[in-house]
Write an enzyme that holds these catalytic residues in place. Structure first.
Site, mmCIF file in Angstrom:
data_model
loop_
_atom_site.group_PDB
_atom_site.id
_atom_site.type_symbol
_atom_site.label_atom_id
_atom_site.label_comp_id
_atom_site.label_asym_id
_atom_site.label_seq_id
_atom_site.Cartn_x
_atom_site.Cartn_y
_atom_site.Cartn_z
ATOM 1 N N LYS A 18 0.819 -1.198 0.000
ATOM 2 C CA LYS A 18 0.000 0.000 0.000
ATOM 3 C C LYS A 18 0.859 1.256 0.000
ATOM 4 O O LYS A 18 0.379 2.350 -0.317
ATOM 5 C CB LYS A 18 -0.866 0.050 1.286
ATOM 6 C CG LYS A 18 -1.837 -1.057 1.470
ATOM 7 C CD LYS A 18 -2.558 -0.849 2.821
ATOM 8 C CE LYS A 18 -3.240 -2.093 3.271
ATOM 9 N NZ LYS A 18 -3.707 -1.968 4.667
ATOM 10 N N GLY A 19 2.096 1.099 0.387
ATOM 11 C CA GLY A 19 2.951 2.259 0.675
ATOM 12 C C GLY A 19 3.094 3.244 -0.468
ATOM 13 O O GLY A 19 3.358 4.414 -0.246
ATOM 14 N N ASP B 53 7.593 2.818 -2.567
ATOM 15 C CA ASP B 53 7.859 3.885 -1.601
ATOM 16 C C ASP B 53 9.260 3.737 -1.008
ATOM 17 O O ASP B 53 9.977 4.718 -0.858
ATOM 18 C CB ASP B 53 6.788 3.939 -0.503
ATOM 19 C CG ASP B 53 6.539 2.586 0.140
ATOM 20 O OD1 ASP B 53 6.720 1.558 -0.541
ATOM 21 O OD2 ASP B 53 6.159 2.544 1.321
ATOM 22 N N ASP C 53 14.226 -1.444 1.341
ATOM 23 C CA ASP C 53 14.912 -1.684 2.616
ATOM 24 C C ASP C 53 15.838 -2.890 2.434
ATOM 25 O O ASP C 53 16.967 -2.753 1.990
ATOM 26 C CB ASP C 53 13.857 -1.900 3.698
ATOM 27 C CG ASP C 53 14.448 -2.022 5.088
ATOM 28 O OD1 ASP C 53 15.669 -1.941 5.232
ATOM 29 O OD2 ASP C 53 13.679 -2.215 6.050
ATOM 30 N N VAL D 50 11.004 5.119 9.502
ATOM 31 C CA VAL D 50 10.471 6.314 8.841
ATOM 32 C C VAL D 50 9.003 6.096 8.495
ATOM 33 O O VAL D 50 8.623 5.034 7.992
ATOM 34 C CB VAL D 50 11.282 6.640 7.564
ATOM 35 C CG1 VAL D 50 10.674 7.817 6.809
ATOM 36 C CG2 VAL D 50 12.739 6.943 7.932
ATOM 37 N N ASP E 144 3.948 3.435 6.742
ATOM 38 C CA ASP E 144 3.161 3.242 7.963
ATOM 39 C C ASP E 144 3.983 2.667 9.114
ATOM 40 O O ASP E 144 5.077 2.144 8.940
ATOM 41 C CB ASP E 144 2.010 2.280 7.702
ATOM 42 C CG ASP E 144 2.487 0.831 7.591
ATOM 43 O OD1 ASP E 144 3.442 0.585 6.811
ATOM 44 O OD2 ASP E 144 1.949 -0.036 8.284
HETATM 45 C C1 PRP Z 1 7.206 -1.993 2.398
HETATM 46 C C2 PRP Z 1 7.460 -1.165 1.150
HETATM 47 C C3 PRP Z 1 8.083 -2.143 0.210
HETATM 48 C C4 PRP Z 1 8.781 -3.114 1.134
HETATM 49 C C5 PRP Z 1 10.233 -2.833 1.129
HETATM 50 O O1 PRP Z 1 5.983 -2.605 2.257
HETATM 51 O O2 PRP Z 1 6.286 -0.612 0.638
HETATM 52 O O3 PRP Z 1 7.121 -2.794 -0.575
HETATM 53 O O4 PRP Z 1 8.258 -2.932 2.442
HETATM 54 O O5 PRP Z 1 10.895 -3.643 2.047
HETATM 55 P P1 PRP Z 1 12.031 -4.652 1.632
HETATM 56 O O6 PRP Z 1 13.009 -3.932 0.742
HETATM 57 O O7 PRP Z 1 12.649 -5.019 2.958
HETATM 58 O O8 PRP Z 1 11.421 -5.833 0.968
HETATM 59 P P2 PRP Z 1 5.210 -3.304 3.481
HETATM 60 O O9 PRP Z 1 5.446 -4.786 3.421
HETATM 61 O O10 PRP Z 1 5.579 -2.612 4.760
HETATM 62 O O11 PRP Z 1 3.710 -3.081 3.108
HETATM 63 P P3 PRP Z 1 2.907 -1.719 2.890
HETATM 64 O O12 PRP Z 1 3.460 -1.091 1.626
HETATM 65 O O13 PRP Z 1 1.499 -2.167 2.732
HETATM 66 O O14 PRP Z 1 3.122 -0.832 4.097
#
Ligand code: PRP
Length: 183
Positions: free
Chosen positions: A49-50, A106, A109, A159, A165
């Protein structure tokens, strides 16, 4: 009402990147993308969703025709640590065979989500798969992977805001902010 009420910034330590700084950088990214894809109609594949706020702003900063779709991926693990296993919870709707695809993220990581998505999308014979990520946290990286278009490097801290979120909250903060450490 569920949860605590009050100011959205109650548990915010400080603003890391202001909404104005984000808007300026998103404008630059949009101009770069518009130039690089000028002779094609790329598919912007947002990772939910980010991405939802970044996608809305980035798409409007691109001056060439694009098509927009969304994909959702979840990694098994707790809310702050990825287990490395990624699953698709919503696939993109359109065919990307013969298309240029730009994944809109978004944050990168560990890189595990992106690595999985790129490999999966490439099996569908697109012309290209590239990545535009607003935030890059290099300290978290587990795989040697890099976005083709990157907005900001961010430190090894939690962040939130501008789509990011913590337990589903804070996505509506206009700035990118650091959560208080004890939160
Ligand atoms: C977050 C972000 C990426 C992912 C990156 O999504 O939107 O998709 O994590 O992390 P990584 O490089 O460690 O794989 P999240 O799973 O938190 O879901 P969200 O977007 O719904 O908040």
């Amino acid at each position: 009402m569920n949860g605590t009420s009050g100011d959205l910034r109650n548990n915010i330590e400080k603003t890391l990147i202001t909404a104005d700084e984000i808007a300026a950088r998103v404008g630059e990214l949009g101009r770069m993308i518009s130039g690089d894809y000028v002779s094609s109609v790329p598919v912007l594949a947002g990772v939910l969703k980010g991405c939802f706020i970044f996608m809305a702003d980035l798409a409007r900063s691109i001056s060439i025709p694009v098509e927009v779709d969304f994909i959702a991926a979840a990694s098994y693990g707790d809310s702050t640590r990825s287990s490395g296993v990624v699953r698709i919870t919503k696939d993109i709707d359109m065919s990307i065979t013969g298309r240029h695809v730009l994944i809109v993220e978004d944050i990168v990581d560990t890189g595990l989500t992106l690595d999985y998505l790129i490999r999966m999308l490439k099996t569908r014979n697109p012309l290209s798969v590239k990545v535009c990520a607003l935030f890059d946290k290099p300290s978290g990286r587990k795989l040697d992977i890099k976005a083709d278009y990157s907005g900001f490097l961010i430190p090894d801290r939690y962040v939130v805001g501008y789509g990011l979120d913590h337990d589903e909250r804070y996505r509506n903060l206009p700035d990118a902010c650091l959560l208080k450490e004890e939160h």
